[in-house]
Structure formats: C-alpha cells, structure tokens
Design an enzyme around this catalytic site. Structure first.
Site, PDB file in Angstrom:
ATOM      1  N   CYS A  81       6.957  42.982 -31.520  1.00 49.85           N
ATOM      2  CA  CYS A  81       7.322  42.609 -30.151  1.00 49.85           C
ATOM      3  C   CYS A  81       8.843  42.640 -29.946  1.00 49.85           C
ATOM      4  CB  CYS A  81       6.695  41.273 -29.810  1.00 49.85           C
ATOM      5  SG  CYS A  81       6.501  41.018 -28.057  1.00 49.85           S
ATOM      6  N   HIS A 173       1.270  40.815 -31.715  1.00 44.04           N
ATOM      7  CA  HIS A 173       1.549  39.825 -32.772  1.00 44.04           C
ATOM      8  C   HIS A 173       0.317  39.581 -33.632  1.00 44.04           C
ATOM      9  CE1 HIS A 173       5.203  38.067 -30.795  1.00 44.04           C
ATOM     10  NE2 HIS A 173       4.623  38.539 -29.728  1.00 44.04           N
ATOM     11  N   GLU A 175       0.422  38.067 -36.325  1.00 41.83           N
ATOM     12  CA  GLU A 175       0.671  36.776 -37.001  1.00 41.83           C
ATOM     13  C   GLU A 175       0.165  35.588 -36.178  1.00 41.83           C
ATOM     14  OE1 GLU A 175       2.789  38.418 -35.288  1.00 41.83           O
ATOM     15  OE2 GLU A 175       4.234  37.084 -34.315  1.00 41.83           O
TER      16      GLU A 175
HETATM   17  N1  GLN Z   1       9.718  39.533 -23.821  1.00 40.64           N
HETATM   18  C1  GLN Z   1      10.417  39.393 -25.060  1.00 40.64           C
HETATM   19  C2  GLN Z   1      11.693  40.208 -25.076  1.00 40.64           C
HETATM   20  O1  GLN Z   1      11.910  41.005 -24.235  1.00 40.64           O
HETATM   21  C3  GLN Z   1       9.546  39.790 -26.233  1.00 40.64           C
HETATM   22  C4  GLN Z   1       8.353  38.886 -26.325  1.00 40.64           C
HETATM   23  C5  GLN Z   1       7.839  38.630 -27.701  1.00 40.64           C
HETATM   24  O2  GLN Z   1       8.486  38.917 -28.703  1.00 40.64           O
HETATM   25  N2  GLN Z   1       6.678  38.027 -27.745  1.00 40.64           N
HETATM   26  O3  GLN Z   1      12.475  40.036 -25.952  1.00 40.64           O
END
Ligand code: GLN
Length: 195
Positions: A81, A173, A175
C-alpha cells in the site's frame, strides 16, 4: 538457515507484519529505523500507512539514500500500500517522488471516497494456488508499468500486485488477515535469491 527480515519501523502497520513473519519458521524480524539496521537484513517490508508521512520520516532518519542503494543492489523489498507508493517512480496525483526505484506509475487513494476500504479473496498464481484474503484501505493502484515489470494481479483492469526484479508491491494488506501465504511467498523469494 535463518533469514533476517526487516520492517521499516517509522509509521504504519509495523506490528501487523511482524506478527505474520513471526509465524514463519527460520525468520528473524528486525524493526528498521537506522541505516545500520539495513546491513543485518536480507529482505525488507515497507508497510502501509501514510506515504507522505513515511516519506518525510525516511528523510528525517537519513534513510533515503541508504534505502535506494540497498534496493538498487538487489535487497528484496515488498511494499504494501503506502510502501508501493514509496517505491514508485511517479505518483500520478501527487508531485512527490519518494524512493523512485520501481518503474511503475501509481495513483494514490485510487478507489475514491465511497470505497475507501474493501476486502476480497483472490488467487495470485505466483503466490499460491489457493485464494487469499486481501484488504484494501485507501489503496493505490498501478496505472502504468515499465517493460521490466510483471503485473501479478488485476482487479477491474487495474494492477494491484506487481513485481520488478527484487521489488514486489501490493495495493492491499495481507498482514491484516489471518493468512500468511503472501508472507511465506516473500520469504521464499528471499531464500531463492540468496541461495
Ligand atoms: N492512502 C495512503 C497513502 O496514500 C495509503 C494507505 C495505506 O497504506 N493503507 O499513503
């Protein structure tokens, strides 16, 4: 053989990754905050969180150049992410570039405001032939990949998992679920690389 895996420990879902890795035999986990920590590990997870914050902390902790160096020299890295956003060479809806080492263009918060979070089960053949549960939280997706990048999974034509040499990225994710398949795959990739 013990495999030493680091988790970048500045902000985000650090403990969640640690708990998953600790379920896997032969893995020792390091929480990485200093550049010396990078010398102890064979693989590194860049966790989810807030990419702008993690990107700023990477600079404040003098980790930016050491991280870029290690990754360019083949350290296996998995960005989940926000971690994907950190690795990308370009963010289409943000002028910042953080580590900029992976040939992908990503869109932050790409699933819009109504659909900030969702979960689903997917089969990623590269990872496992069983379906694994995955969770998306204000997730990015990949809009464009370079020729050395392999798309590992798409949802509605948008790439949500990809690999380039020693770099793996996921919009989601693993995790935050009970399934350790993706973490096992990451460990297997490290073992394959350092054998
Ligand atoms: N929206 C977050 C970002 O732009 C990422 C979200 C996440 O890691 N769950 O950094």
């Amino acid at each position: 053989m013990k495999i030493n895996i680091g988790i970048l420990g500045l902000q985000g879902a650090i403990i969640e990754h640690q708990k998953m890795l600790e379920k896997i035999k032969d893995v020792k986990v390091y929480i990485v905050k200093r550049k010396e920590d990078l010398d102890k590990i064979q693989g590194l997870i860049l966790p989810g969180g807030e990419s702008t914050t993690i990107g700023k902390l990477i600079k404040d902790f003098n980790l930016k150049d050491p991280l870029i160096d290690k990754i360019k020299n083949g350290m296996i890295v998995w960005g989940t992410c926000a971690g994907m956003i950190l690795l990308a060479k370009k963010i289409s809806n943000d002028s910042k570039v953080h580590l900029g080492v992976m040939d992908i263009i990503v869109k932050r918060n790409a699933y819009g405001s109504q659909l900030n979070s969702f979960s689903t089960n997917i089969v990623i053949p590269e990872v496992s032939n069983k379906a694994i549960p995955v969770v998306f939280i204000r997730a990015p997706y990949i809009e464009k990949i370079g020729k050395n990048v392999e798309a590992l999974y798409k949802i509605n034509d948008k790439i949500v998992a990809a690999k380039q040499d020693n770099m793996i990225v996921t919009s989601f994710h693993p995790e935050l679920t009970n399934d350790i398949s993706f973490h096992k795959y990451f460990v297997k990739e490290i073992k394959r690389k350092i054998r």
